[in-house]
Structure formats: C-alpha cells, structure tokens
Design a protein around this motif. Structure first.
Motif, PDB file in Angstrom:
ATOM      1  N   ALA A  33      47.609  51.890  38.348  1.00 37.32           N
ATOM      2  CA  ALA A  33      49.065  52.026  37.465  1.00 37.32           C
ATOM      3  C   ALA A  33      49.958  52.587  38.597  1.00 37.32           C
ATOM      4  N   GLY A  34      50.030  53.508  39.192  1.00 40.66           N
ATOM      5  CA  GLY A  34      51.360  53.559  40.007  1.00 40.66           C
ATOM      6  C   GLY A  34      52.086  52.176  41.234  1.00 40.66           C
ATOM      7  N   LEU A  35      50.627  51.132  40.908  1.00 43.12           N
ATOM      8  CA  LEU A  35      50.874  50.446  42.021  1.00 43.12           C
ATOM      9  C   LEU A  35      51.712  49.019  41.580  1.00 43.12           C
ATOM     10  N   ARG A  36      50.958  49.321  40.279  1.00 40.49           N
ATOM     11  CA  ARG A  36      51.632  47.398  39.382  1.00 40.49           C
ATOM     12  C   ARG A  36      53.021  47.698  39.508  1.00 40.49           C
ATOM     13  N   PRO A  37      54.223  48.383  39.296  1.00 40.93           N
ATOM     14  CA  PRO A  37      55.147  47.968  39.526  1.00 40.93           C
ATOM     15  C   PRO A  37      55.841  47.870  40.819  1.00 40.93           C
ATOM     16  N   ILE A  38      55.732  47.854  41.266  1.00 43.48           N
ATOM     17  CA  ILE A  38      55.580  47.969  42.732  1.00 43.48           C
ATOM     18  C   ILE A  38      55.706  46.274  43.461  1.00 43.48           C
TER      19      ILE A  38
ATOM     20  N   ALA B  33      30.300  58.680  42.805  1.00 40.33           N
ATOM     21  CA  ALA B  33      30.812  59.788  42.616  1.00 40.33           C
ATOM     22  C   ALA B  33      32.473  58.412  42.722  1.00 40.33           C
ATOM     23  N   ARG B  34      32.091  57.525  43.159  1.00 38.69           N
ATOM     24  CA  ARG B  34      33.954  56.707  42.489  1.00 38.69           C
ATOM     25  C   ARG B  34      33.726  56.521  41.157  1.00 38.69           C
ATOM     26  N   LEU B  35      32.630  56.273  40.625  1.00 40.86           N
ATOM     27  CA  LEU B  35      31.995  56.242  39.251  1.00 40.86           C
ATOM     28  C   LEU B  35      32.853  57.361  38.254  1.00 40.86           C
ATOM     29  N   GLU B  36      32.657  58.033  38.902  1.00 44.47           N
ATOM     30  CA  GLU B  36      33.229  59.313  37.761  1.00 44.47           C
ATOM     31  C   GLU B  36      34.310  59.863  38.378  1.00 44.47           C
ATOM     32  N   ALA B  37      35.656  59.477  39.384  1.00 46.69           N
ATOM     33  CA  ALA B  37      37.047  59.062  39.135  1.00 46.69           C
ATOM     34  C   ALA B  37      37.791  58.161  38.846  1.00 46.69           C
ATOM     35  N   ILE B  38      36.209  56.510  38.263  1.00 45.85           N
ATOM     36  CA  ILE B  38      37.012  56.278  37.950  1.00 45.85           C
ATOM     37  C   ILE B  38      38.338  55.768  36.818  1.00 45.85           C
ATOM     38  N   PRO B  39      39.057  56.959  36.606  1.00 46.52           N
ATOM     39  CA  PRO B  39      40.076  57.697  35.428  1.00 46.52           C
ATOM     40  C   PRO B  39      41.327  57.690  36.904  1.00 46.52           C
ATOM     41  N   GLN B  40      41.062  58.677  37.497  1.00 51.66           N
ATOM     42  CA  GLN B  40      42.140  58.953  38.394  1.00 51.66           C
ATOM     43  C   GLN B  40      42.393  57.436  39.247  1.00 51.66           C
ATOM     44  N   THR B  41      41.244  56.456  39.712  1.00 54.12           N
ATOM     45  CA  THR B  41      41.186  55.615  39.994  1.00 54.12           C
ATOM     46  C   THR B  41      42.575  54.384  39.260  1.00 54.12           C
ATOM     47  N   ASN B  42      42.247  54.892  37.654  1.00 55.25           N
ATOM     48  CA  ASN B  42      42.790  53.971  37.314  1.00 55.25           C
ATOM     49  C   ASN B  42      44.385  53.971  37.141  1.00 55.25           C
ATOM     50  N   ILE B  43      44.757  55.307  37.237  1.00 60.20           N
ATOM     51  CA  ILE B  43      45.567  56.357  37.349  1.00 60.20           C
ATOM     52  C   ILE B  43      46.949  55.432  38.438  1.00 60.20           C
ATOM     53  N   LEU B  44      46.042  55.621  39.705  1.00 56.65           N
ATOM     54  CA  LEU B  44      46.798  54.729  41.069  1.00 56.65           C
ATOM     55  C   LEU B  44      47.136  53.901  41.110  1.00 56.65           C
TER      56      LEU B  44
ATOM     57  N   THR C  19      47.787  45.510  56.949  1.00 59.78           N
ATOM     58  CA  THR C  19      48.902  44.265  55.932  1.00 59.78           C
ATOM     59  C   THR C  19      48.140  44.355  54.120  1.00 59.78           C
ATOM     60  N   PHE C  20      49.277  44.649  53.630  1.00 58.48           N
ATOM     61  CA  PHE C  20      49.038  44.548  52.370  1.00 58.48           C
ATOM     62  C   PHE C  20      49.401  42.957  51.381  1.00 58.48           C
ATOM     63  N   TYR C  21      48.831  42.830  50.210  1.00 59.04           N
ATOM     64  CA  TYR C  21      49.221  41.491  50.253  1.00 59.04           C
ATOM     65  C   TYR C  21      48.156  42.123  48.425  1.00 59.04           C
ATOM     66  N   ASN C  22      48.810  41.407  47.461  1.00 58.63           N
ATOM     67  CA  ASN C  22      48.915  41.345  45.946  1.00 58.63           C
ATOM     68  C   ASN C  22      48.008  41.128  45.045  1.00 58.63           C
ATOM     69  N   CYS C  23      46.983  42.115  45.286  1.00 60.30           N
ATOM     70  CA  CYS C  23      45.675  41.680  44.805  1.00 60.30           C
ATOM     71  C   CYS C  23      45.225  42.704  43.898  1.00 60.30           C
ATOM     72  N   VAL C  24      46.354  43.518  42.549  1.00 64.15           N
ATOM     73  CA  VAL C  24      46.156  44.588  42.668  1.00 64.15           C
ATOM     74  C   VAL C  24      45.528  43.821  40.872  1.00 64.15           C
ATOM     75  N   ARG C  25      44.602  44.465  40.237  1.00 64.48           N
ATOM     76  CA  ARG C  25      44.088  44.278  39.098  1.00 64.48           C
ATOM     77  C   ARG C  25      45.209  44.401  38.070  1.00 64.48           C
ATOM     78  N   THR C  26      44.671  43.318  37.289  1.00 63.79           N
ATOM     79  CA  THR C  26      46.004  43.633  35.817  1.00 63.79           C
ATOM     80  C   THR C  26      45.138  44.412  35.004  1.00 63.79           C
ATOM     81  N   ALA C  27      43.877  45.020  34.666  1.00 66.29           N
ATOM     82  CA  ALA C  27      43.711  46.216  33.905  1.00 66.29           C
ATOM     83  C   ALA C  27      42.773  46.779  34.620  1.00 66.29           C
ATOM     84  N   ASP C  28      42.199  48.132  34.000  1.00 67.16           N
ATOM     85  CA  ASP C  28      41.541  49.003  34.352  1.00 67.16           C
ATOM     86  C   ASP C  28      40.118  48.696  34.355  1.00 67.16           C
ATOM     87  N   PHE C  29      39.628  49.193  35.184  1.00 69.51           N
ATOM     88  CA  PHE C  29      38.703  49.583  35.733  1.00 69.51           C
ATOM     89  C   PHE C  29      37.594  50.221  34.649  1.00 69.51           C
ATOM     90  N   ASP C  30      36.308  50.021  34.299  1.00 69.73           N
ATOM     91  CA  ASP C  30      35.501  50.054  33.500  1.00 69.73           C
ATOM     92  C   ASP C  30      34.134  50.998  33.729  1.00 69.73           C
TER      93      ASP C  30
END
Length: 279
Positions: free
Chosen positions: A81-86, A68-79, A144-155
């Motif tokens: 993408a929304g976090l990277r500018p922050i 189910a997580r694998l199938e949701a990869i397109p949506q996770t990548n969208i999420l 507590t949040f830390y900047n570990c956001v991936r710079t590349a999409d999941f595939d």
C-alpha cells in the motif's frame, strides 16, 4: 473453502502449471491415503491434495518456513500500500525512473525498521524483473526496479486448513512414513538451480539430486523435475549399463510447456507411480 490455483505468495518453483495434470493423476490414488509432501515449498501441492481428498491425511514439510511469510501477509499488504502511490501512473512492467528509487528504498527501509521483517521474495515479485529475487535490503537496493506492484492485497485465508505442518530434513520425514498407504510428493529444487530463495546456502548439486531418488524405491510417488536435469535419461542409462534399478520404471510421465524466467527456459516434468494401479 477457497481453491487456490497458485500459491497465495510468490514462490520459486511452485507447481501451478501442473495442477490440472496433477489433479487428474490423483484420481488413480486412494482418497484416504497419507500424502507426504517432502519438499513442501509453497504448500500448493499439499493444498491441492487436501481440496481433492478431504479425508486424506496431508503432511507438508515447510522446510523453507513459508508459513512465516503467510503470517506476515498483513504487514506485506501494508508495504504494498505504501508503494502503490510511488508507481502510480507508470505502465505495467515499466522501468522506474531513477528519481523514484529513493522513494521506494525509503518505504522499504522504514517498513523493515518498524516491523523487523520484510518479505523480500514477495517484494521482488512486485519490483524486480520476472524471476529475479533479492533476499535482503542490501541485495534489493542494487537492483533495477520495474512496476510490477500488485493492485490487490495478498490473501491466504484457509489456504492450508486441515494440512499438517512439519519442518525438518526430508530424509527423516521419509523414514517416519514408510508404509503401504503413503504417497510421497517429491519436488526438490531443480538441478543447478540457485536456491537462495530457499532455506539453502548453495546450489542444489548432482549428489543432492541423486540422493533424493532413494525415496522413490518401492514407493507410491509424484516426482517433479525438468528437462534441464536430464535425470530421467541418466536413470535409464544406469539401468541399461549396470545392475542398478531405475526408480522411474513403470512411472507415467507428463510435461508442461516451456517455462521461462529472466535467465533461462526449460520444460517441467511430472512422473508418478501407483504400485496398486492395475496399469
């Protein structure tokens, strides 16, 4: 087909550090056997077997519904993408200023409202301290949040191609495949491990852990544990003090260097036995 050296999505307890030794050990097993991954987890072991032995039948018990997580990869990548500018401009692993928390929480909540699903394990790997996981929004917003956001999409393209997916209790799957040409991949949650990121409501207790040993009797297997469990020493003690056999007798043992997460450290152990091996 791409060969993955780690699971395409974060997963607690995946065996990426053991892949080199695992692949070397596979050379002593049949290329066309049936490999049954009883605790499929991220599917990394199943993927590795299928890559090395394309003619083997590989069965992956997706008890935790990793699919189910694998199938949701397109949506996770969208999420993501929304976090990277922050987090833009922050150093890797830098703690996020409190002023950015509302922005992060707003993006996550909006995404969940829109898609009805958030892969909180993958999200945790992008924003929480290493090894720390939330499974829902209520848990996530307390962290507590830390900047570990991936710079590349999941595939995960082609990741489990040719692998048979099943979903059920490992004991039923074991009972369905008790035959000579079967190799069981046995990677249960480690003893006393917090299993909240698995499909489980409690810690994996000693009785659960010992019950798994039943599948090793008279089987070809790979079995994974850690020095924290001391299960190998326990079985050796039982063998010398009682008439009960040791399921690890005659098995080959390998270890990896210490693994460390946010609250613990341990050494991983892999044991394997091939009944047909001349050794």
């Amino acid at each position: 087909m791409k060969k993955f050296t780690q699971a395409p999505l974060p997963f607690q307890g995946q065996k990426r550090r053991f892949l080199k030794q695992f692949k070397e050990a596979l050379n002593s097993f049949k290329t066309d056997a049936i490999y049954v991954d009883l605790f499929g987890g991220s599917g990394l072991l199943a993927h590795t077997v299928k890559q090395q032995y394309p003619n083997a039948r590989v069965i992956w018990n997706d008890y935790d519904n990793y699919a189910a997580r694998l199938e949701a990869i397109p949506q996770t990548n969208i999420l993501l993408a929304g976090l990277r500018p922050i987090v833009h401009g922050l150093s890797k692993n830098e703690r996020l200023p409190l002023s950015l928390r509302p922005n992060v929480l707003g993006v996550v909540k909006q995404h969940e409202d829109l898609y009805g699903f958030v892969d909180y394990v993958s999200l945790s790997a992008s924003l929480l301290f290493s090894g720390n996981y939330a499974t829902n929004f209520e848990e996530f917003e307390k962290e507590t949040f830390y900047n570990c956001v991936r710079t590349a999409d999941f595939d995960a393209t082609g990741y489990l191609e040719g692998v048979e997916r099943v979903q059920g209790d490992y004991r039923k799957l074991y009972n369905q495949h008790q035959q000579a040409d079967v190799v069981f991949l046995v990677d249960p949650p480690y003893l006393s491990t917090d299993t909240k990121t698995y499909k489980s409501e409690s810690y994996w207790k000693l009785r659960d852990y010992l019950d798994v040993l039943n599948v090793l009797d008279d089987s070809n297997y790979f079995y994974f544990t850690s020095n924290k469990s001391q299960i190998v020493e326990l079985c050796e003690w039982i063998e010398t003090r009682t008439h009960v056999g040791n399921p690890f007798a005659g098995a080959t043992i390998n270890t990896t260097g210490g693994s460390v997460n946010y609250n613990s450290g341990y050494t991983d152990i892999m044991l394997y036995k091939n009944k047909e091996s001349p050794d």
